[in-house]
Design a protein around this motif. Structure first.
Motif, PDB file in Angstrom:
ATOM      1  N   ASN A 118       6.351  32.069   1.604  1.00  0.00           N
ATOM      2  CA  ASN A 118       5.745  32.813   2.703  1.00  0.00           C
ATOM      3  C   ASN A 118       4.947  31.914   3.653  1.00  0.00           C
ATOM      4  O   ASN A 118       4.232  32.417   4.520  1.00  0.00           O
ATOM      5  N   HIS A 119       5.075  30.596   3.466  1.00  0.00           N
ATOM      6  CA  HIS A 119       4.434  29.645   4.368  1.00  0.00           C
ATOM      7  C   HIS A 119       5.425  28.563   4.791  1.00  0.00           C
ATOM      8  O   HIS A 119       5.052  27.413   5.010  1.00  0.00           O
ATOM      9  N   GLN A 120       6.683  28.921   4.960  1.00  0.00           N
ATOM     10  CA  GLN A 120       7.711  27.928   5.254  1.00  0.00           C
ATOM     11  C   GLN A 120       7.498  27.247   6.605  1.00  0.00           C
ATOM     12  O   GLN A 120       7.803  26.067   6.769  1.00  0.00           O
ATOM     13  N   LYS A 121       6.975  27.973   7.599  1.00  0.00           N
ATOM     14  CA  LYS A 121       6.792  27.401   8.932  1.00  0.00           C
ATOM     15  C   LYS A 121       5.653  26.380   8.980  1.00  0.00           C
ATOM     16  O   LYS A 121       5.520  25.644   9.956  1.00  0.00           O
ATOM     17  N   LEU A 122       4.852  26.331   7.914  1.00  0.00           N
ATOM     18  CA  LEU A 122       3.757  25.363   7.868  1.00  0.00           C
ATOM     19  C   LEU A 122       4.265  23.937   8.021  1.00  0.00           C
ATOM     20  O   LEU A 122       3.612  23.084   8.624  1.00  0.00           O
ATOM     21  N   GLN A 123       5.429  23.658   7.486  1.00  0.00           N
ATOM     22  CA  GLN A 123       5.949  22.296   7.486  1.00  0.00           C
ATOM     23  C   GLN A 123       6.244  21.768   8.890  1.00  0.00           C
ATOM     24  O   GLN A 123       6.319  20.567   9.102  1.00  0.00           O
ATOM     25  N   THR A 124       6.405  22.645   9.839  1.00  0.00           N
ATOM     26  CA  THR A 124       6.703  22.208  11.201  1.00  0.00           C
ATOM     27  C   THR A 124       5.556  22.468  12.161  1.00  0.00           C
ATOM     28  O   THR A 124       5.594  22.018  13.303  1.00  0.00           O
ATOM     29  N   MET A 125       4.498  23.175  11.717  1.00  0.00           N
ATOM     30  CA  MET A 125       3.423  23.580  12.610  1.00  0.00           C
ATOM     31  C   MET A 125       4.020  24.200  13.880  1.00  0.00           C
ATOM     32  O   MET A 125       3.600  23.939  14.993  1.00  0.00           O
ATOM     33  N   SER A 126       5.052  25.037  13.707  1.00  0.00           N
ATOM     34  CA  SER A 126       5.744  25.627  14.844  1.00  0.00           C
ATOM     35  C   SER A 126       4.903  26.731  15.455  1.00  0.00           C
ATOM     36  O   SER A 126       3.865  27.139  14.933  1.00  0.00           O
ATOM     37  N   SER A 127       5.382  27.255  16.592  1.00  0.00           N
ATOM     38  CA  SER A 127       4.666  28.336  17.265  1.00  0.00           C
ATOM     39  C   SER A 127       4.674  29.613  16.446  1.00  0.00           C
ATOM     40  O   SER A 127       3.914  30.536  16.728  1.00  0.00           O
ATOM     41  N   CYS A 128       5.519  29.672  15.428  1.00  0.00           N
ATOM     42  CA  CYS A 128       5.557  30.846  14.548  1.00  0.00           C
ATOM     43  C   CYS A 128       4.450  30.805  13.508  1.00  0.00           C
ATOM     44  O   CYS A 128       4.286  31.754  12.743  1.00  0.00           O
ATOM     45  N   ASN A 129       3.715  29.704  13.450  1.00  0.00           N
ATOM     46  CA  ASN A 129       2.663  29.534  12.456  1.00  0.00           C
ATOM     47  C   ASN A 129       1.343  29.274  13.167  1.00  0.00           C
ATOM     48  O   ASN A 129       1.278  28.475  14.095  1.00  0.00           O
ATOM     49  N   SER A 130       0.301  29.954  12.736  1.00  0.00           N
ATOM     50  CA  SER A 130      -0.986  29.849  13.429  1.00  0.00           C
ATOM     51  C   SER A 130      -1.884  28.745  12.873  1.00  0.00           C
ATOM     52  O   SER A 130      -3.025  28.617  13.303  1.00  0.00           O
ATOM     53  N   SER A 131      -1.402  27.964  11.928  1.00  0.00           N
ATOM     54  CA  SER A 131      -2.213  26.895  11.344  1.00  0.00           C
ATOM     55  C   SER A 131      -2.541  25.830  12.383  1.00  0.00           C
ATOM     56  O   SER A 131      -1.689  25.461  13.195  1.00  0.00           O
ATOM     57  N   THR A 132      -3.766  25.346  12.344  1.00  0.00           N
ATOM     58  CA  THR A 132      -4.197  24.296  13.259  1.00  0.00           C
ATOM     59  C   THR A 132      -5.091  23.315  12.520  1.00  0.00           C
ATOM     60  O   THR A 132      -5.607  23.609  11.448  1.00  0.00           O
TER      61      THR A 132
END
Length: 262
Positions: free
Chosen positions: A166-180
Motif C-alpha cells: 500500500n506504499h508502492q509509489k513511495l519508491q518513485t516519490m511520484s505525484s501519486c504519493n504525498s511523501s516529502t
C-alpha cells in the motif's frame, strides 16, 4: 529488549538495519515488530538505533542545509514555494501555522520542502552539494522504510507485505504519493518578535510515519498518553520516528498519532 528515555522507547533494529549482510531471522522481525507496537500503541514515538544510515551522511545534510538557511533572504526567496499546495520550495518564517486550534501564533521557523530528487527545486548555484546529500539520504530512507513497514504489518498480525503493497509509489516519490522531505531551521529569536510566538505549533503529522533526524540542539516535546509533555531529547546515532494521522486512522486508533511541538 527496548529501553526507555523519558517514556519514548529505543528500539535496536539489529538485523533489520541497513548494511547487515545476513538476512534477518524471523525472530528478529517479530522482536522489532513487538517493540514497535509497544511504542506506537503508547507514546506514538520511538528512537531507532542501529538503523544503518551513516551519521556522516546525516551530518553532511545538516551542513549543506545550514549553508542554505544562512543565505540572504533575497536569495532564499528565489526558491520560495510557488503556492500553498506546492510540495517543493522554501518557506519563510511565519508562513505556515501548524497549530490551527489556538489563536494565531508567530512561528519562528524556516523550512525547505523537497520531493523530486531528479527534477526538484534545489539551490544548485548557491549550495550545489545539497542535492547530492539529500538524494543520498533519500535513497537510504527508501531502503529502510520498507523494513519498518514490514515490521509494522507483523505487529498488527497482518500479511507481512500489507503496508509495503500500500506504499508502492513511495519508491518513485511520484505525484501519486504525498511523501516529502523537509529541512527545518529554527533561527535565533529576532528582535521585536510578537508576544505570541513559538518555534513550531502543536500538531500531529498527517502521513503514515515520519523519520526525524535531530541535531544536538533538541527542543522537541511530545505529549504522552497521560497528557504530559515529554522532552524528545536527541540521542546520537538514532532516528526519531512517529506515527501519523493516516496510520492512526488505518489502525482504528491502535497506533497513536501523538501531538508534538517545539
Amino acid at each position: 529488549m527496548s529501553t526507555e528515555v523519558n517514556t519514548i522507547p529505543i528500539v535496536n533494529l539489529g538485523q533489520l538495519g541497513l548494511g547487515v549482510s545476513e538476512e534477518p531471522r524471523e525472530e528478529e522481525w517479530l522482536r522489532v515488530a513487538k517493540e514497535l507496537k509497544g511504542a506506537f500503541c503508547g507514546v506514538g514515538f520511538v528512537y531507532l538505533d542501529n538503523h544503518g544510515i551513516p551519521s556522516t551522511l546525516v551530518e553532511k545534510v545538516f551542513g549543506s542545509a545550514a549553508k542554505f538557511f544562512s543565505l540572504d533572504k533575497e536569495i532564499k526567496t528565489k526558491y520560495r514555494k510557488k503556492s500553498f499546495g506546492s510540495v517543493e520550495g522554501y518557506v519563510e518564517m511565519d508562513q505556515e501555522q501548524l497549530d490551527d486550534k489556538t489563536d494565531k501564533l508567530f512561528e519562528i521557523r524556516e523550512s525547505f520542502y523537497l520531493k523530486y530528487m531528479e527534477t526538484g527545486i534545489f539551490p544548485v548555484e548557491e549550495v550545489p552539494e545539497l542535492k547530492s546529500h539529500m538524494t543520498a539520504l533519500y535513497d537510504a530512507c527508501l531502503q529502510l522504510i520498507p523494513r519498518l513497514l514490514t515490521a509494522m504489518s507483523l505487529a498488527l498480525d497482518l500479511e507481512r507485505d500489507f503496508f509495503t503493497l500500500n506504499h508502492q509509489k513511495l519508491q518513485t516519490m511520484s505525484s501519486c504519493n504525498s511523501s516529502t522531505m523537509r529541512l527545518n531551521y529554527y533561527p535565533p529569536v529576532p528582535p521585536n518578535t510578537p508576544e505570541k510566538s513559538i518555534r513550531c505549533g502543536t500538531h500531529t503529522d498527517y502521513g503514515t510515519i515520519t523519520l526525524l533526524f535531530q541535531d544536538s540542539m533538541g527542543g522537541l516535546q511530545v505529549q504522552d498518553v497521560s497528557g504530559s509533555w515529554v522532552e524528545a531529547r536527541p540521542i546520537p546515532g538514532t532516528i526519531l520516528v512517529n506515527a501519523g494521522d493516516l496510520l492512526q486512522i488505518w489502525t482504528s486508533g491502535k497506533f497513536v498519532a501523538t501531538v508534538s511541538t517545539i
